[in-house]
Design an enzyme around this catalytic site. Structure first.
Site, PDB file in Angstrom:
ATOM      1  N   CYS A   2      48.966 -19.917  10.180  1.00  0.00           N
ATOM      2  CA  CYS A   2      49.934 -19.748  11.257  1.00  0.00           C
ATOM      3  C   CYS A   2      49.479 -18.718  12.279  1.00  0.00           C
ATOM      4  O   CYS A   2      48.625 -17.876  12.010  1.00  0.00           O
ATOM      5  CB  CYS A   2      51.276 -19.322  10.685  1.00  0.00           C
ATOM      6  N   ARG A  27      43.650 -22.254  14.455  1.00  0.00           N
ATOM      7  CA  ARG A  27      44.037 -21.852  13.107  1.00  0.00           C
ATOM      8  C   ARG A  27      44.655 -23.007  12.325  1.00  0.00           C
ATOM      9  O   ARG A  27      44.787 -22.922  11.106  1.00  0.00           O
ATOM     10  CB  ARG A  27      45.042 -20.693  13.191  1.00  0.00           C
ATOM     11  N   TRP A  74      51.793 -23.919  10.232  1.00  0.00           N
ATOM     12  CA  TRP A  74      51.289 -24.934   9.311  1.00  0.00           C
ATOM     13  C   TRP A  74      52.291 -25.003   8.168  1.00  0.00           C
ATOM     14  O   TRP A  74      52.578 -24.006   7.530  1.00  0.00           O
ATOM     15  CB  TRP A  74      49.901 -24.553   8.787  1.00  0.00           C
ATOM     16  N   ASN A  98      54.051 -14.838   9.515  1.00  0.00           N
ATOM     17  CA  ASN A  98      52.903 -15.424   8.841  1.00  0.00           C
ATOM     18  C   ASN A  98      52.834 -14.879   7.423  1.00  0.00           C
ATOM     19  O   ASN A  98      53.183 -13.720   7.191  1.00  0.00           O
ATOM     20  CB  ASN A  98      51.589 -15.062   9.546  1.00  0.00           C
ATOM     21  N   GLY A  99      52.324 -15.674   6.490  1.00  0.00           N
ATOM     22  CA  GLY A  99      52.098 -15.170   5.146  1.00  0.00           C
ATOM     23  C   GLY A  99      53.097 -15.690   4.142  1.00  0.00           C
ATOM     24  O   GLY A  99      53.698 -16.748   4.312  1.00  0.00           O
ATOM     25  N   GLU A 483      28.285 -17.769  -8.258  1.00  0.00           N
ATOM     26  CA  GLU A 483      28.698 -17.525  -6.876  1.00  0.00           C
ATOM     27  C   GLU A 483      28.350 -16.112  -6.441  1.00  0.00           C
ATOM     28  O   GLU A 483      27.919 -15.882  -5.305  1.00  0.00           O
ATOM     29  CB  GLU A 483      30.205 -17.779  -6.735  1.00  0.00           C
ATOM     30  N   LYS A 487      25.997 -15.157  -3.251  1.00  0.00           N
ATOM     31  CA  LYS A 487      26.406 -14.281  -2.156  1.00  0.00           C
ATOM     32  C   LYS A 487      25.363 -13.190  -1.914  1.00  0.00           C
ATOM     33  O   LYS A 487      25.019 -12.875  -0.785  1.00  0.00           O
ATOM     34  CB  LYS A 487      27.768 -13.628  -2.464  1.00  0.00           C
ATOM     35  N   GLU A 490      22.277 -14.635  -0.293  1.00  0.00           N
ATOM     36  CA  GLU A 490      22.501 -15.068   1.084  1.00  0.00           C
ATOM     37  C   GLU A 490      22.422 -13.915   2.081  1.00  0.00           C
ATOM     38  O   GLU A 490      21.798 -14.046   3.134  1.00  0.00           O
ATOM     39  CB  GLU A 490      23.874 -15.748   1.208  1.00  0.00           C
ATOM     40  N   HIS A 506      18.584 -17.031 -24.764  1.00  0.00           N
ATOM     41  CA  HIS A 506      17.769 -18.230 -24.934  1.00  0.00           C
ATOM     42  C   HIS A 506      16.608 -18.271 -23.943  1.00  0.00           C
ATOM     43  O   HIS A 506      16.143 -19.354 -23.583  1.00  0.00           O
ATOM     44  CB  HIS A 506      18.635 -19.485 -24.802  1.00  0.00           C
ATOM     45  N   LYS A 607      25.907 -22.256   9.194  1.00  0.00           N
ATOM     46  CA  LYS A 607      27.257 -22.350   8.643  1.00  0.00           C
ATOM     47  C   LYS A 607      27.536 -23.751   8.110  1.00  0.00           C
ATOM     48  O   LYS A 607      28.111 -23.917   7.044  1.00  0.00           O
ATOM     49  CB  LYS A 607      28.287 -21.977   9.716  1.00  0.00           C
TER      50      LYS A 607
END
Length: 612
Positions: A2, A27, A74, A98-99, A483, A487, A490, A506, A607
């Site tokens: 929002c 948004r 939204w 918002n939120g 992940e 990060k 990257e 192992h 991206k």
């Protein structure tokens, strides 16, 4: 997510409110509205759908007034209807928000006991009626607003205007961005500086917990204990071409800090806070229920979100689930039954490998559900079903908020399907939904804790010269280990690998020495905590220096074996991957900053990968 715009001027506010909303369209939204104050009375216009529908209403019935607020929404609590669109209002106050209001249901029940009648399906309406309630007790607008803010729990931004107060606008930020713009005899507020760029270049970004009283003469900012505070006013270079970094040094850090807001927005689109029930689109649920098997296809960070979901689908629902790296999926030529549902996950919706994998699944007769962040992308257009994450534009190449909103969406799908298939009863699902609803506030508390920031920066200074690192986790935290390693690779260019903790002995344990830091993700209430603890001790015995990410109980049990620690709040194992994503993101960010790399645009990376 929002968007909010507010204007206090000497000329009609309506045209600039609409232009501000237009600049917030990126948004994502499905309804919009504005409210103005004219001759002491509040009036508003709202419309479902795109801004052109609101503009048509304003053409037929213009709004006058030099003070106003606007909102792009939204749909979260309640569908994308005109009644649910913002601003929400009574005769005394109009509010945009918002939120997520976590204690919405309790506040609604309390107000209902005072004979308050609710007319929408939104959590925002409780804000309006709370303010109205306090005004009826004789409180001033400022006191009524503060009393209301004191009652709200969650991550949110709120702006309100009052009947009979033509030189007053009040706002609050708690985990969700809000900026104040300074003009010549006029003032503005907005969700971000991009919306304010045509109106002013002088911007102040509120900090978490800030409250602001705005008049045409300026803005007075207070902390939540009512102590006046000064925030830096800066000249922004923001234009229509880009979104701004606000107070943040890099987009990546800004997007990490936006996670409470965007997770709340995404979560609100699926969770009914009054009942705790998860509600995903009926056609999606029907397709999931009919599937004998799920195949998930994605790249990079989205692939790790899918591996988390594999655990969720198999452990919580009991449905078999395969996960494939998109660039290998179609070349592996897996046999797919026509009653297999293929789920593809992509931030941009344009990733070519994922798109081609989706096309392969469709060629085998499978239905495809896409989970994407970008509206009207190619993947969305070619899917049978689509669910949007509400992360908003993610400028930093290393995905952060897109990842956690993907996890949030997949968690909601899991719970909805588990109830449908009777793998969970309503009480179990409601408890896990409640755990999800608390995640935005828990992330906010982690991000606001000064000791956490100082700890992570100190750790970064200790490890930034490392040539290699390992990340370890088990169960639902194993994908987070991978992940975390991604990060770090990257943005800092340090070689890192993520392993299931039990797999290290192992083979990879041969790499361990005192020059290789190891990051261990180990919540104390995880069923495999004791096994992870044993794996950790095996590595310490071989000279490893360990960074433990756990809760206080986990740290207390393992502190004698750790060199560094980052403590997070205890959460149910089901939602732990979402919370634990944040410290590994912050660690990668601060290591990269310490090394001096290009955090937002790392070398060799794009991206959206639209070539094979």
């Amino acid at each position: 997510m929002c968007g909010i715009i507010g204007i206090l001027s000497e000329k009609d506010a309506s045209p600039n409110l609409v232009e501000g909303l237009r600049r917030l369209e990126y948004r994502g939204y499905d309804s919009a509205g504005i409210a103005t104050l004219h001759d002491g009375k509040l009036e508003r216009r709202r419309a479902e759908g795109k801004l052109k529908n609101l503009e048509a209403k304003l053409k037929d019935a213009p709004l006058k007034g030099t003070l106003g607020i606007g909102h792009t929404r939204w749909a979260t609590h309640g569908g994308p209807t005109e009644d649910n669109a913002h601003p929400h209002a009574t005769e005394k106050v109009a509010v945009v928000h918002n939120g997520i209001i976590e204690n919405y249901a309790a506040l609604k029940n309390e107000l209902a006991a005072h004979q308050v009648r609710f007319e929408t399906d939104t959590d925002t309406e409780v804000i309006v009626h709370l303010v109205d309630h306090y005004l009826a007790q004789g409180k001033s607008p400022q006191d009524a607003a503060n009393a209301t803010f004191d009652r709200l729990e969650g991550a949110f931004a709120v702006v309100m205007i009052f009947a009979g107060q033509d030189n007053l606008m009040i706002g609050c930020r708690q985990g969700t961005p809000l900026a104040v713009g300074y003009g010549d005899g006029e003032m503005f507020v907005a969700s971000d500086s991009y919306a304010l760029a045509p109106l002013t270049k002088k911007i102040c970004f509120l900090e978490d917990g800030d409250r602001v009283t705005v008049t045409r003469e300026g803005a007075q900012i207070y902390m939540n204990d009512n102590t006046p505070v000064t925030r830096e006013i800066r000249i922004t270079a923001q234009s229509g071409a880009t979104t701004g970094k606000g107070n943040f040094r890099h987009f990546m850090l800004k997007e990490i800090y936006e996670q409470p807001s965007v997770i709340g927005d995404t979560l609100n689109s699926f969770v009914n806070p009054a009942t705790g029930e998860i509600s995903i689109p009926p056609d999606v649920l029907a397709a999931l229920e009919a599937a004998s098997r799920i195949t998930m296809v994605a790249c990079g960070t989205a692939y790790y979100a899918c591996i988390v979901a594999k655990y969720w689908f198999e452990q919580t629902v009991g449905i078999p689930c395969d996960v494939d790296i998109a660039s290998e999926f179609r070349y592996r030529e897996p046999p797919l039954a026509s009653d297999t549902l293929c789920i593809v996950v992509s931030q941009s919706g344009e990733t070519l490998d994922t798109l081609e994998g989706m096309r392969y699944a469709k060629s085998k007769g499978c239905k495809v559900l896409s989970i994407v962040n970008t509206i009207e992308s190619t993947i969305e257009r070619e899917s049978d079903f689509v669910m949007h994450t509400l992360a908003g534009p993610e400028i930093g190449v290393a995905s952060t908020k897109a990842f956690t909103t993907q996890l949030t969406t997949l968690a909601c799908i899991t719970l909805s399907l588990a109830v449908k298939k009777y793998a969970l009863d309503a009480g179990q699902a409601a408890r896990l939904a409640d755990e999800l609803r608390h995640i935005p506030m828990q992330i906010t508390q982690l991000l606001r804790a000064e000791e956490s920031a100082e700890t992570i920066q100190s750790i970064a200074r200790d490890i930034f010269e490392s040539a290699d690192m390992l990340y370890l986790g088990r169960n639902l935290l194993y994908p987070l280990a991978m992940e975390g390693a991604l990060k770090l690779k990257e943005v800092s260019y340090i070689h890192a690998e993520g392993y299931a903790a039990g797999e290290l002995k192992h083979g990879p344990i041969a790499l361990i020495d005192d020059r290789m830091p190891i990051v261990v993700l180990a919540p104390a209430n995880d069923t495999l905590f004791e096994k992870t603890a044993s794996n950790l001790q095996e590595n310490v015995a071989r000279g490893a220096k360990v960074l433990l990410i756990s809760d206080d109980q986990g740290y207390d049990q393992l502190k004698s074996f750790t060199t560094w620690n980052i403590n997070v709040q205890p959460v149910d194992p089901f939602v732990a991957p979402i919370l634990y994503a944040v410290p590994i993101q912050l660690l990668a960010y601060h290591v990269a900053v310490t090394k001096g790399t290009d955090v937002d645009q790392p070398r060799n990376l794009a991206k959206s990968v639209t070539v094979e």
